[in-house]
Design a protein around this motif. Structure first.
Motif, short mmCIF file in Angstrom:
data_model
loop_
_atom_site.label_atom_id
_atom_site.label_comp_id
_atom_site.label_asym_id
_atom_site.label_seq_id
_atom_site.Cartn_x
_atom_site.Cartn_y
_atom_site.Cartn_z
N ALA A 92 8.98 10.70 -5.94
CA ALA A 92 9.27 9.28 -5.72
C ALA A 92 8.24 8.73 -4.73
CB ALA A 92 10.67 9.09 -5.17
N THR A 93 8.02 7.43 -4.80
CA THR A 93 7.09 6.77 -3.89
C THR A 93 7.76 5.53 -3.32
OG1 THR A 93 5.21 7.53 -5.20
CG2 THR A 93 4.80 5.75 -3.68
N ILE A 94 7.60 5.35 -2.01
CA ILE A 94 8.14 4.17 -1.35
C ILE A 94 7.00 3.37 -0.75
CG2 ILE A 94 10.40 5.21 -0.87
CD1 ILE A 94 9.44 5.63 2.05
N ALA A 95 7.20 2.07 -0.64
CA ALA A 95 6.20 1.20 -0.02
C ALA A 95 6.71 0.80 1.36
CB ALA A 95 5.97 -0.04 -0.87
N VAL A 96 5.82 0.92 2.34
CA VAL A 96 6.15 0.56 3.72
C VAL A 96 5.04 -0.31 4.28
CG1 VAL A 96 7.54 2.63 4.17
CG2 VAL A 96 5.10 2.66 4.65
N SER A 97 5.27 -0.85 5.44
CA SER A 97 4.26 -1.66 6.12
C SER A 97 3.11 -0.76 6.57
CB SER A 97 4.90 -2.33 7.33
OG SER A 97 3.94 -3.00 8.09
N PRO A 98 1.86 -1.24 6.48
CA PRO A 98 0.73 -0.38 6.83
C PRO A 98 0.59 -0.10 8.33
CG PRO A 98 -0.04 -2.57 6.24
CD PRO A 98 1.44 -2.54 5.96
N ARG A 133 3.59 4.84 0.96
CA ARG A 133 2.28 4.23 0.79
C ARG A 133 2.34 2.78 1.19
NH1 ARG A 133 2.05 0.32 -2.94
NH2 ARG A 133 3.11 0.51 -4.90
N SER A 134 1.15 2.22 1.42
CA SER A 134 1.03 0.79 1.70
C SER A 134 -0.23 0.28 1.03
CB SER A 134 0.99 0.54 3.21
OG SER A 134 -0.21 1.06 3.74
N VAL A 135 -0.30 -1.01 0.93
CA VAL A 135 -1.48 -1.65 0.35
C VAL A 135 -2.14 -2.46 1.46
CG1 VAL A 135 -2.33 -3.25 -1.39
CG2 VAL A 135 -0.41 -1.75 -1.92
N THR A 136 -3.41 -2.18 1.71
CA THR A 136 -4.17 -2.94 2.70
C THR A 136 -5.24 -3.75 1.98
OG1 THR A 136 -5.68 -1.08 3.05
CG2 THR A 136 -3.78 -1.25 4.53
N HIS A 137 -5.71 -4.78 2.66
CA HIS A 137 -6.73 -5.66 2.09
C HIS A 137 -7.92 -5.69 3.06
CE1 HIS A 137 -3.75 -6.90 -0.81
NE2 HIS A 137 -2.91 -7.07 0.20
N PRO A 138 -8.89 -4.76 2.89
CA PRO A 138 -10.01 -4.71 3.82
C PRO A 138 -10.91 -5.94 3.77
CG PRO A 138 -10.24 -3.06 2.08
CD PRO A 138 -8.93 -3.72 1.89
N GLU A 139 -10.98 -6.59 2.62
CA GLU A 139 -11.75 -7.83 2.49
C GLU A 139 -11.09 -8.67 1.39
OE1 GLU A 139 -15.52 -6.77 -0.11
OE2 GLU A 139 -15.35 -5.41 1.61
N ASP A 140 -11.49 -9.91 1.30
CA ASP A 140 -10.90 -10.81 0.32
C ASP A 140 -11.12 -10.29 -1.09
OD1 ASP A 140 -9.94 -12.56 2.15
OD2 ASP A 140 -11.68 -13.91 2.09
N LEU A 145 -5.05 1.04 -1.82
CA LEU A 145 -3.82 1.80 -1.75
C LEU A 145 -4.02 2.93 -0.75
CD1 LEU A 145 -1.02 2.13 -3.06
CD2 LEU A 145 -2.09 3.71 -4.66
N GLN A 146 -3.10 3.04 0.19
CA GLN A 146 -3.24 4.04 1.24
C GLN A 146 -1.94 4.81 1.39
OE1 GLN A 146 -4.11 2.29 5.02
NE2 GLN A 146 -4.47 4.26 6.01
N TYR A 147 -1.99 6.13 1.18
CA TYR A 147 -0.82 6.98 1.40
C TYR A 147 -0.75 7.32 2.88
CZ TYR A 147 0.09 7.38 -3.53
OH TYR A 147 0.42 7.09 -4.81
N LEU A 148 0.44 7.12 3.46
CA LEU A 148 0.62 7.32 4.90
C LEU A 148 1.27 8.66 5.23
CD1 LEU A 148 1.92 3.75 5.71
CD2 LEU A 148 -0.41 4.60 5.93
#
Length: 168
Positions: A92-98, A133-140, A145-148
């Motif tokens: 299973a995968t959960i999404a959390v704040s980065p 995991r979380s999703v970050t936006h390094p640039e516009d 996708l980043q696994y924590l």
């Protein structure tokens, strides 16, 4: 037996069982009243039979509801998460704040392991792996996708005291 008890820490299980006790007590009174109605020949004695039987059914339902309810424990400090992927088996995968601190991420993984445990999960291995995991936006216009971290817990025991936690 009211909402204030539920808010003051009395769980639904205890409330349902307490309600079953009170309903059975009322049913005892209805049974005595029904017997009295038959002895005295009251016209509405058969209605009392129905009320008594219905009250028994309600008490049995409350008792069964109280036994079947299982309240999951809450881990102090866990952050909210969203379930984004679940095979229904062992992954299973959960999404959390980065920007979660490590201790909050660990608490959130433990909470997800409790919430997603089910003895009905089947798979090739006897453990459930939950990844955060979380999703970050390094640039516009770019999403990364980043696994924590992840937690691996046993599916053979209900309460796994030693889950394997890995932070990335």
């Amino acid at each position: 037996m009211d909402l204030s008890q539920l808010l003051n820490g009395k769980g639904l299980t205890e409330l349902a069982i307490e309600g079953a006790k009170w309903t059975l007590a009322a049913d005892g009174l209805f049974l005595l009243l029904t017997i009295l109605a038959f002895v005295l020949g009251w016209a509405w004695r058969f209605r009392l039979v129905g009320v008594t039987a219905f009250t028994i059914v309600v008490a049995a339902g409350l008792f069964g509801f109280g036994l079947s309810l299982r309240e999951r424990p809450r881990i102090e400090g866990a952050a909210p998460y969203q379930l984004v992927y679940d095979t229904g088996a062992t992954l299973a995968t959960i999404a959390v704040s980065p920007d979660l601190p490590a201790e909050v991420l660990v608490a959130t993984l433990k909470q997800a392991a409790i919430d997603l445990y089910s003895p009905g999960r089947v798979g090739g291995k006897p453990s459930l792996t939950i990844r955060a995991r979380s999703v970050t936006h390094p640039e516009d216009g770019v999403s990364k996708l980043q696994y924590l971290g992840q937690i691996e817990r046993s599916l053979t025991v209900r309460i796994d005291e030693n889950p394997k936690i890995t932070l990335f």
